[in-house]
Design a protein around this motif. Structure first.
Motif, PDB file in Angstrom:
ATOM      1  N   SER A   1      39.813  22.550 -51.914  1.00 30.33           N
ATOM      2  CA  SER A   1      39.061  23.029 -53.103  1.00 30.33           C
ATOM      3  C   SER A   1      38.931  21.061 -54.322  1.00 30.33           C
ATOM      4  O   SER A   1      37.604  21.323 -54.701  1.00 30.33           O
ATOM      5  CB  SER A   1      39.392  23.530 -54.416  1.00 30.33           C
ATOM      6  OG  SER A   1      41.225  22.918 -54.436  1.00 30.33           O
ATOM      7  N   ALA A   2      40.265  20.476 -53.073  1.00 32.47           N
ATOM      8  CA  ALA A   2      39.308  19.071 -53.559  1.00 32.47           C
ATOM      9  C   ALA A   2      38.939  18.455 -53.298  1.00 32.47           C
ATOM     10  O   ALA A   2      38.634  17.776 -53.750  1.00 32.47           O
ATOM     11  CB  ALA A   2      40.714  18.180 -53.817  1.00 32.47           C
ATOM     12  N   THR A   3      37.805  19.032 -52.227  1.00 30.44           N
ATOM     13  CA  THR A   3      37.368  18.039 -51.332  1.00 30.44           C
ATOM     14  C   THR A   3      35.600  18.699 -51.776  1.00 30.44           C
ATOM     15  O   THR A   3      34.718  19.022 -50.357  1.00 30.44           O
ATOM     16  CB  THR A   3      36.902  18.710 -49.504  1.00 30.44           C
ATOM     17  OG1 THR A   3      37.497  19.636 -48.984  1.00 30.44           O
ATOM     18  CG2 THR A   3      38.559  16.879 -49.285  1.00 30.44           C
ATOM     19  N   ILE A   4      35.584  19.560 -52.439  1.00 30.80           N
ATOM     20  CA  ILE A   4      33.963  20.579 -52.866  1.00 30.80           C
ATOM     21  C   ILE A   4      32.919  19.628 -53.061  1.00 30.80           C
ATOM     22  O   ILE A   4      32.141  19.419 -52.744  1.00 30.80           O
ATOM     23  CB  ILE A   4      34.873  21.639 -54.358  1.00 30.80           C
ATOM     24  CG1 ILE A   4      35.226  22.060 -53.760  1.00 30.80           C
ATOM     25  CG2 ILE A   4      33.281  22.201 -54.625  1.00 30.80           C
ATOM     26  CD1 ILE A   4      35.562  24.072 -54.817  1.00 30.80           C
ATOM     27  N   VAL A   5      33.786  18.283 -53.883  1.00 26.81           N
ATOM     28  CA  VAL A   5      32.571  17.507 -54.056  1.00 26.81           C
ATOM     29  C   VAL A   5      32.320  16.298 -53.312  1.00 26.81           C
ATOM     30  O   VAL A   5      30.775  16.562 -53.521  1.00 26.81           O
ATOM     31  CB  VAL A   5      33.222  16.486 -55.914  1.00 26.81           C
ATOM     32  CG1 VAL A   5      32.257  15.341 -55.923  1.00 26.81           C
ATOM     33  CG2 VAL A   5      33.351  17.364 -56.291  1.00 26.81           C
ATOM     34  N   THR A   6      33.242  16.111 -52.445  1.00 25.11           N
ATOM     35  CA  THR A   6      32.901  15.548 -50.963  1.00 25.11           C
ATOM     36  C   THR A   6      31.708  16.459 -50.773  1.00 25.11           C
ATOM     37  O   THR A   6      30.972  16.003 -49.468  1.00 25.11           O
ATOM     38  CB  THR A   6      34.109  15.352 -49.865  1.00 25.11           C
ATOM     39  OG1 THR A   6      34.934  14.319 -50.862  1.00 25.11           O
ATOM     40  CG2 THR A   6      33.504  13.922 -49.358  1.00 25.11           C
ATOM     41  N   ALA A   7      31.675  17.641 -50.147  1.00 25.33           N
ATOM     42  CA  ALA A   7      30.938  18.613 -49.301  1.00 25.33           C
ATOM     43  C   ALA A   7      29.910  18.120 -49.981  1.00 25.33           C
ATOM     44  O   ALA A   7      28.682  18.678 -48.619  1.00 25.33           O
ATOM     45  CB  ALA A   7      31.674  19.799 -49.288  1.00 25.33           C
ATOM     46  N   MET A   8      29.921  18.255 -51.470  1.00 29.30           N
ATOM     47  CA  MET A   8      28.220  18.655 -51.893  1.00 29.30           C
ATOM     48  C   MET A   8      27.742  17.713 -51.676  1.00 29.30           C
ATOM     49  O   MET A   8      26.309  17.272 -50.542  1.00 29.30           O
ATOM     50  CB  MET A   8      28.381  17.893 -53.538  1.00 29.30           C
ATOM     51  CG  MET A   8      28.650  19.479 -54.613  1.00 29.30           C
ATOM     52  SD  MET A   8      28.401  19.852 -55.194  1.00 29.30           S
ATOM     53  CE  MET A   8      29.539  18.120 -55.958  1.00 29.30           C
ATOM     54  N   GLU A   9      27.681  15.923 -51.935  1.00 29.17           N
ATOM     55  CA  GLU A   9      27.135  15.054 -51.462  1.00 29.17           C
ATOM     56  C   GLU A   9      27.039  14.701 -49.987  1.00 29.17           C
ATOM     57  O   GLU A   9      26.100  14.421 -49.166  1.00 29.17           O
ATOM     58  CB  GLU A   9      27.648  13.753 -51.894  1.00 29.17           C
ATOM     59  CG  GLU A   9      27.383  14.249 -53.625  1.00 29.17           C
ATOM     60  CD  GLU A   9      25.920  13.711 -54.043  1.00 29.17           C
ATOM     61  OE1 GLU A   9      24.799  13.538 -52.879  1.00 29.17           O
ATOM     62  OE2 GLU A   9      25.481  14.537 -54.762  1.00 29.17           O
ATOM     63  N   GLY A  10      28.243  14.153 -48.988  1.00 31.07           N
ATOM     64  CA  GLY A  10      28.988  14.537 -47.984  1.00 31.07           C
ATOM     65  C   GLY A  10      28.011  14.826 -46.792  1.00 31.07           C
ATOM     66  O   GLY A  10      27.607  14.984 -45.770  1.00 31.07           O
ATOM     67  N   ASN A  11      27.402  16.553 -46.835  1.00 35.20           N
ATOM     68  CA  ASN A  11      27.372  17.412 -46.047  1.00 35.20           C
ATOM     69  C   ASN A  11      25.393  16.851 -46.017  1.00 35.20           C
ATOM     70  O   ASN A  11      24.692  16.873 -45.544  1.00 35.20           O
ATOM     71  CB  ASN A  11      27.375  18.893 -46.839  1.00 35.20           C
ATOM     72  CG  ASN A  11      27.499  19.306 -45.843  1.00 35.20           C
ATOM     73  OD1 ASN A  11      26.843  20.183 -45.084  1.00 35.20           O
ATOM     74  ND2 ASN A  11      28.647  20.365 -45.996  1.00 35.20           N
TER      75      ASN A  11
END
Lengths: 494, 164
Positions: free
Chosen positions: A88-98
């Motif tokens: 869950s802590a990487t949801i934000v990273t997933a948004m932009e990183g993806n």
């Protein structure tokens, strides 16, 4: 400078061949399980608890801590390259990183998260070095009522603040507390809820609960409910060595993310979700390129990744200096200390100073190892993502039985593992958070001890918790957290 | 579906059952607590104190969950989404069988054989039917960890019917 002397002492222990090896094993394993979906640092540390009977405490704890912060590095690789966020802590990273990866900038995204994690990791370990002795100085004066109030606050924040529903979070916590009750009461010797089953008299092992909830429950869920999700992997394109422009846009978010993440992790409020979201929101406000947000803005990866890593060190600070675990992994680390008869908290700094400072020093070293593992060697970890699901989850189950059976050599625990896996499946189905169960079962018996000690001192008078200013304020904060949202809703309706 | 007198209640039978289970767990714990010995001494703090708090807490939380499940369902859960992806029970059962058999066989047949069987059955749950390949992979993983733990770390795992 007493702190620097202690730290130097710690380095002399952390830099021995043996401890460097454990540190390397820990951060490598941590990166691997951070990358792999279906298994995380909590399960990994739990599965390795049986080795505590064979390894000396400093080696094992250096390795376990390495798994914890190493997984923070590995998790970002998955969330950038895979379309399903890992934890869950990487949801934000997933948004932009993806989005960055989709636009052929996977390299830069991986670069900024690895370097950001290193910056955050190193700065926050320095903060831990200097902050924890101060916390210890204060906490050493705490009596049982203060500790109990602090634990009640931690229970409330980890279960009622995070997640979709305070009610379901608290239910999860109380299930954990109930699991923690099983076995012989350490103070009176009374057997509780053991039904004369010898394995239950010894209490339920944390390995069984953590692995059952996280690994078995997750496997059952993925196979039977999540079969529709098709994972697509982004190509690993672009150099991980960032351009000058990338550096210019990354360093601000790194530092701000670090500053946000550490206090959030260190407060008994725990959890890495809030600081990552906060960091993302702040970077979105401050950026000179608002049009890129939602389409792969590097700031949106750099900030949250630093915040994520900083909060994990913050959690370590609270664990070491106060003995208070605020994440599932921290709770299992506490269980690892207990395997050696050690109790994290202010007294640990007094009684086992060598061990604590070796552990802290190893975190400086581990972050350097992780930078190398995750920047030039990132290609190795990307290959892990290609393991097919049937192989991955079935392999995890073999390791699950290994760790659970290895703890007590009892087949009973395998059946218990399956039963707890069913509970994990149900909790997943109805969106109950699982971390409060682990925290409840490990912190529960400690809270009970403090509660009974407080009441023995006060001769049964419950007002003892309100007579001490600190415990009274902590309980007031707890009450505000629990009743506040509900009262606010009623007020608005009136 | 035809409308009944309590449409909300029939919508979420699983949630209602789960809430009732929490209430029952609280009740059972309270009964178990009452069977524990009374605390001695004048402070009245003993092994009953914490179980009383926990059982009371579970009982109240279960009732609150029950109320939520009967009045519109658990907060922020999308039951329609769950209905759209029905549970793949065969997959669930393959994995369950793997784990239960593992528990039955780990001591008698040994860690490697029980682990290999678990691997094959669980992979089948994930729709992988290459049984021979899976058995080889599973045996390699179980065999390697067995060797590493037994000979490397000195943590003996059951050899079972295998001679080493």
């Amino acid at each position: 400078m007493e702190v620097l002397n202690s730290l130097a002492q710690g380095f002399s222990l952390a830099l021995t061949m043996q401890n460097l090896m454990w540190c390397f094993v820990g951060v490598t394993l941590g990166t691997a399980v951070g990358v792999l979906p279906g298994i995380g640092p909590a399960v990994t540390v739990a599965l390795l608890l049986p080795v505590t009977t064979k390894i000396d405490p400093s080696g094992a704890l250096i390795m376990f801590a390495g798994i914890y912060y190493g997984a923070m590095y590995g998790g970002s690789t998955t969330s950038i390259l895979l379309n399903t966020p890992g934890e869950s802590a990487t949801i934000v990273t997933a948004m932009e990183g993806n989005q960055m990866a989709k636009r052929g900038r996977a390299g830069a995204a991986l670069g900024t998260s690895a370097i950001g994690s290193f910056v955050a990791g190193t700065l926050t370990v320095a903060a831990l070095t200097f902050v924890s002795p101060l916390v210890v100085d204060i906490a050493i004066q705490f009596g049982p009522p203060e500790f109990f109030a602090l634990m009640v606050l931690a229970f409330t924040t980890v279960s009622a603040v995070l997640g979709g529903s305070a009610l379901r979070g608290l239910t999860a916590l109380f299930i954990g507390l109930a699991i923690g009750l099983v076995g012989i009461d350490s103070q009176s010797g009374t057997a509780r809820f053991a039904f004369d089953v010898p394995q239950l008299l010894d209490g339920i092992e944390v390995v069984t609960v953590a692995v059952g909830l996280f690994a078995v429950g997750e496997t059952l869920w993925t196979a039977s409910k999540d079969y529709k999700t098709v994972e697509t992997m982004n190509a690993m394109r672009g150099s991980v060595w960032m351009t000058a422009q990338d550096w210019k846009r990354s360093w601000g978010p790194w530092l701000r993310g670090t500053a946000i993440g550490f206090p959030f992790g260190a407060m008994p409020a725990g959890g890495a979700e809030i600081p990552t979201f906060l960091s993302y929101a702040i970077e979105k406000k401050l950026t000179k390129h608002p049009e890129e947000f939602g389409h792969g803005a590097i700031e949106g990866v750099a900030g949250p990744e630093a915040a994520n890593n900083a909060s994990s060190t913050g959690t370590m600070t609270t664990l070491l200096a106060l003995g208070l675990p605020t994440s599932a992994t921290a709770a299992i680390l506490l269980a690892a200390f207990q395997q050696y008869g050690l109790q994290p908290g202010p007294l640990l700094f007094v009684n086992s100073a060598d061990l604590v400072w070796a552990l802290i020093a190893s975190m400086y070293v581990g972050n350097i190892m992780l930078l190398v593992l995750n920047l030039p060697l990132v290609g190795i970890w990307v290959k892990l993502l290609k393991i097919p699901k049937p192989m991955l989850y079935s392999g995890i189950l073999i390791f699950a039985t290994l760790g659970v059976f290895g703890m007590r050599q009892s087949a009973f625990d395998i059946f218990l593992l399956y039963a707890i896996g069913l509970l994990g499946f149900l909790m997943r189905r109805y969106d109950f958070p699982t971390a409060p169960v682990i925290i409840g079962m490990i912190l529960g018996p400690l809270a009970e001890a403090q509660l009974r000690r407080s009441l023995s001192i006060s001769q049964g008078d419950w007002l003892v918790f309100l007579q001490k200013p600190l415990s009274a304020s902590l309980l007031a904060i707890t009450a505000a957290i629990l009743i506040g949202p509900w009262a606010w809703k009623k007020l608005r309706q009136a | 579906m035809t409308t009944t007198t309590t449409p909300e209640a029939t919508k979420h039978p699983g949630q209602v059952l789960l809430s009732v289970a929490v209430v029952l767990l609280g009740t059972a714990l309270a009964y178990g607590t009452s069977q524990l010995p009374e605390a001695s001494g004048y402070a009245k703090v003993g092994p009953r104190l914490m179980p009383s708090i926990v059982s009371g807490g579970l009982f109240v939380l279960g009732l609150l969950l029950l109320k939520e499940s009967l009045t519109g369902g658990f907060h922020s859960i999308d039951e329609d989404e769950h209905a759209a992806t029905p549970t793949n029970w065969p997959a669930f059962l393959w994995i369950s069988a793997g784990l239960v058999l593992n528990g039955l066989l780990i001591v008698t047949a040994g860690f490697v054989i029980a682990g290999t069987l678990l691997f094959v059955l669980s992979a089948r749950g994930f729709e992988s039917r290459a049984y021979v390949r899976n058995a080889v992979v599973g045996m390699a993983i179980a065999g390697f960890t067995y060797a590493f733990f037994t000979y490397g770390l000195g943590l003996a795992l059951p050899a079972g019917i295998l001679p080493f």
